[in-house]
Design a protein around this motif. Structure first.
Motif, PDB file in Angstrom:
ATOM      1  N   GLN A 192       0.841  -1.196   0.000  1.00  8.63           N
ATOM      2  CA  GLN A 192       0.000   0.000   0.000  1.00  8.63           C
ATOM      3  C   GLN A 192       0.878   1.248   0.000  1.00  8.63           C
ATOM      4  O   GLN A 192       2.081   1.167   0.250  1.00  8.63           O
ATOM      5  CB  GLN A 192      -0.919   0.001   1.231  1.00  8.63           C
ATOM      6  CG  GLN A 192      -1.876  -1.176   1.320  1.00  8.63           C
ATOM      7  CD  GLN A 192      -3.049  -1.058   0.348  1.00  8.63           C
ATOM      8  OE1 GLN A 192      -3.136  -0.113  -0.432  1.00  8.63           O
ATOM      9  NE2 GLN A 192      -3.960  -2.028   0.404  1.00  8.63           N
TER      10      GLN A 192
ATOM     11  N   SER B 233       2.556   4.810   1.333  1.00  4.52           N
ATOM     12  CA  SER B 233       3.082   5.304   2.617  1.00  4.52           C
ATOM     13  C   SER B 233       3.707   4.203   3.461  1.00  4.52           C
ATOM     14  O   SER B 233       3.680   4.262   4.692  1.00  4.52           O
ATOM     15  CB  SER B 233       1.972   6.007   3.417  1.00  4.52           C
ATOM     16  OG  SER B 233       1.423   7.074   2.672  1.00  4.52           O
ATOM     17  N   GLU B 234       4.298   3.197   2.812  1.00  5.83           N
ATOM     18  CA  GLU B 234       4.988   2.142   3.552  1.00  5.83           C
ATOM     19  C   GLU B 234       6.501   2.212   3.382  1.00  5.83           C
ATOM     20  O   GLU B 234       7.220   1.355   3.903  1.00  5.83           O
ATOM     21  CB  GLU B 234       4.448   0.766   3.127  1.00  5.83           C
ATOM     22  CG  GLU B 234       2.993   0.582   3.552  1.00  5.83           C
ATOM     23  CD  GLU B 234       2.403  -0.761   3.184  1.00  5.83           C
ATOM     24  OE1 GLU B 234       1.427  -1.170   3.835  1.00  5.83           O
ATOM     25  OE2 GLU B 234       2.891  -1.399   2.221  1.00  5.83           O
TER      26      GLU B 234
ATOM     27  N   ARG C 129       5.935  -2.347   6.067  1.00  2.00           N
ATOM     28  CA  ARG C 129       6.009  -1.396   7.181  1.00  2.00           C
ATOM     29  C   ARG C 129       5.497  -2.060   8.453  1.00  2.00           C
ATOM     30  O   ARG C 129       4.351  -2.516   8.515  1.00  2.00           O
ATOM     31  CB  ARG C 129       5.209  -0.145   6.872  1.00  2.00           C
ATOM     32  CG  ARG C 129       5.279   0.877   7.992  1.00  2.00           C
ATOM     33  CD  ARG C 129       4.992   2.268   7.539  1.00  2.00           C
ATOM     34  NE  ARG C 129       4.976   3.169   8.686  1.00  2.00           N
ATOM     35  CZ  ARG C 129       5.184   4.470   8.611  1.00  2.00           C
ATOM     36  NH1 ARG C 129       5.437   5.026   7.434  1.00  2.00           N
ATOM     37  NH2 ARG C 129       5.141   5.228   9.684  1.00  2.00           N
TER      38      ARG C 129
ATOM     39  N   ASP D 286       4.519  -1.089  11.341  1.00  2.00           N
ATOM     40  CA  ASP D 286       3.366  -0.575  12.076  1.00  2.00           C
ATOM     41  C   ASP D 286       2.136  -0.372  11.206  1.00  2.00           C
ATOM     42  O   ASP D 286       1.157   0.215  11.654  1.00  2.00           O
ATOM     43  CB  ASP D 286       3.729   0.752  12.755  1.00  2.00           C
ATOM     44  CG  ASP D 286       4.167   1.823  11.753  1.00  2.00           C
ATOM     45  OD1 ASP D 286       4.381   1.475  10.570  1.00  2.00           O
ATOM     46  OD2 ASP D 286       4.290   2.993  12.156  1.00  2.00           O
ATOM     47  N   ARG D 287       2.179  -0.875   9.950  1.00  2.00           N
ATOM     48  CA  ARG D 287       1.050  -0.587   9.069  1.00  2.00           C
ATOM     49  C   ARG D 287       0.641  -1.766   8.191  1.00  2.00           C
ATOM     50  O   ARG D 287      -0.548  -2.033   8.030  1.00  2.00           O
ATOM     51  CB  ARG D 287       1.399   0.622   8.193  1.00  2.00           C
ATOM     52  CG  ARG D 287       0.279   1.039   7.254  1.00  2.00           C
ATOM     53  CD  ARG D 287       0.590   2.384   6.610  1.00  2.00           C
ATOM     54  NE  ARG D 287       0.756   3.437   7.611  1.00  2.00           N
ATOM     55  CZ  ARG D 287       1.006   4.707   7.313  1.00  2.00           C
ATOM     56  NH1 ARG D 287       1.136   5.076   6.055  1.00  2.00           N
ATOM     57  NH2 ARG D 287       1.140   5.607   8.274  1.00  2.00           N
ATOM     58  N   THR D 288       1.576  -2.471   7.577  1.00  2.00           N
ATOM     59  CA  THR D 288       1.238  -3.511   6.617  1.00  2.00           C
ATOM     60  C   THR D 288       0.576  -4.698   7.308  1.00  2.00           C
ATOM     61  O   THR D 288       1.149  -5.298   8.216  1.00  2.00           O
ATOM     62  CB  THR D 288       2.494  -4.000   5.869  1.00  2.00           C
ATOM     63  OG1 THR D 288       3.209  -2.879   5.349  1.00  2.00           O
ATOM     64  CG2 THR D 288       2.113  -4.929   4.738  1.00  2.00           C
ATOM     65  N   SER D 289      -0.627  -5.050   6.862  1.00  2.20           N
ATOM     66  CA  SER D 289      -1.319  -6.201   7.450  1.00  2.20           C
ATOM     67  C   SER D 289      -0.862  -7.483   6.771  1.00  2.20           C
ATOM     68  O   SER D 289      -0.334  -7.470   5.653  1.00  2.20           O
ATOM     69  CB  SER D 289      -2.826  -6.048   7.278  1.00  2.20           C
ATOM     70  OG  SER D 289      -3.194  -6.142   5.906  1.00  2.20           O
TER      71      SER D 289
ATOM     72  N   SER E 274      10.471   0.695   9.303  1.00  2.00           N
ATOM     73  CA  SER E 274       9.836   1.458  10.385  1.00  2.00           C
ATOM     74  C   SER E 274       9.699   0.642  11.664  1.00  2.00           C
ATOM     75  O   SER E 274       8.674   0.678  12.341  1.00  2.00           O
ATOM     76  CB  SER E 274       8.449   1.962   9.952  1.00  2.00           C
ATOM     77  OG  SER E 274       7.988   2.986  10.792  1.00  2.00           O
TER      78      SER E 274
END
Length: 273
Positions: free
Chosen positions: A88, A90-91, A224, A226-229, A252
């Motif tokens: 996605q 912003s990673e 990332r 703290d973000r990528t599922s 990150s």
């Protein structure tokens, strides 16, 4: 007497893997822009970030050399082409692509070509403080004949940049064309020392990523922390499976005293698919 038909000369074939026909200019990379973006600074002291990208690039270079030692010349050329992508936006994939290119440019035996292939949102040139110009899409559309003429040499030895070019409504279709295959293959074939790094659109946000994966020998998928599922990661791997060699960079990661600042490097093998 029958009228003779007029002779029409065939149109010349477009240049693909040929030397540059224009004057070569060197564009300076803005070190202040690099510093503000948290990037590696050429010639600066070694940092934890620099050490992490040394680890990242080493596996990619080893893979390229292993393929060159045991496979065909065409496979060896493809192994020197690396797609940097994320699931996605912003990673951190452009951050990683630029730092990977800066780190690889310090190697003694390679030359690095960084290609901005994120056609919907090209961001490589602004992050390096470089001027815009014609690029890959212009070559694929036929408005520029020789892709080498679009390459910007920089004042960092062994690092050059290919802009994205003029966006059209047919970006994905242009990438899927026979001409694209010839042009992209020529980027590696033109120089056996060249490592080609593509900054791609996110795999789940824009269709060009899956097509670009068909052209390269290695994919570096940025994850990332703290973000990528997990579901996004699995979907991204499936989207990019046109390339058999998909490896992951964990980005990150929260800093802990005595721990790694940037992240770790993993390989996503068949057992994880």
């Amino acid at each position: 007497m029958a009228e003779a038909a007029a002779f029409v000369a065939p149109a010349p074939e477009p240049q693909i893997a040929t030397p540059r026909t224009g004057v070569r200019h060197v564009a300076p990379i803005d070190r202040d822009v690099l510093e503000r973006g948290g990037m590696l600074i050429p010639g600066a002291a070694i940092t934890p970030l620099a050490e992490e990208f040394r680890m990242v690039k080493r596996q990619l270079l080893l893979t390229a050399r292993a393929v060159a030692a045991k496979d065909t010349a065409k496979a060896a050329d493809r192994a020197r082409m690396i797609l940097v992508c994320s699931a996605q936006p912003s990673e951190g994939k452009t951050f990683c692509a630029i730092n990977l290119a800066l780190s690889m440019a310090t190697e003694r035996d390679v030359e690095v070509l960084l290609v901005d292939a994120d056609f919907p949102k090209p961001d490589v040139l602004p992050r390096l403080g470089l001027p815009n110009g014609p690029g890959l899409l212009d070559v694929l559309a036929g408005s520029v004949a020789n892709v080498e003429d679009c390459i910007i040499d920089t004042d960092i030895p062994q690092l050059s940049v290919l802009p994205a070019g003029t966006r059209s409504v047919s970006d994905t279709e242009l990438l899927a064309s026979d001409r694209a295959r010839a042009v992209i293959d020529s980027l590696a074939a033109a120089n056996p020392r060249r490592i080609v790094i593509f900054d791609s659109p996110p795999a789940l946000a824009a269709s060009p990523a899956s097509v670009l994966a068909l052209h390269v020998g290695q994919v570096m998928l940025v994850v990332r922390a703290d973000r990528t599922s997990e579901s996004d990661l699995r979907q991204a791997v499936n989207t990019l499976d046109g390339c058999e060699d998909i490896q992951l960079v964990l980005n990150s990661v929260s800093f802990q005293p005595g721990g790694r600042r940037f992240g770790s490097y993993y390989e996503y093998g068949e057992e994880g698919r």
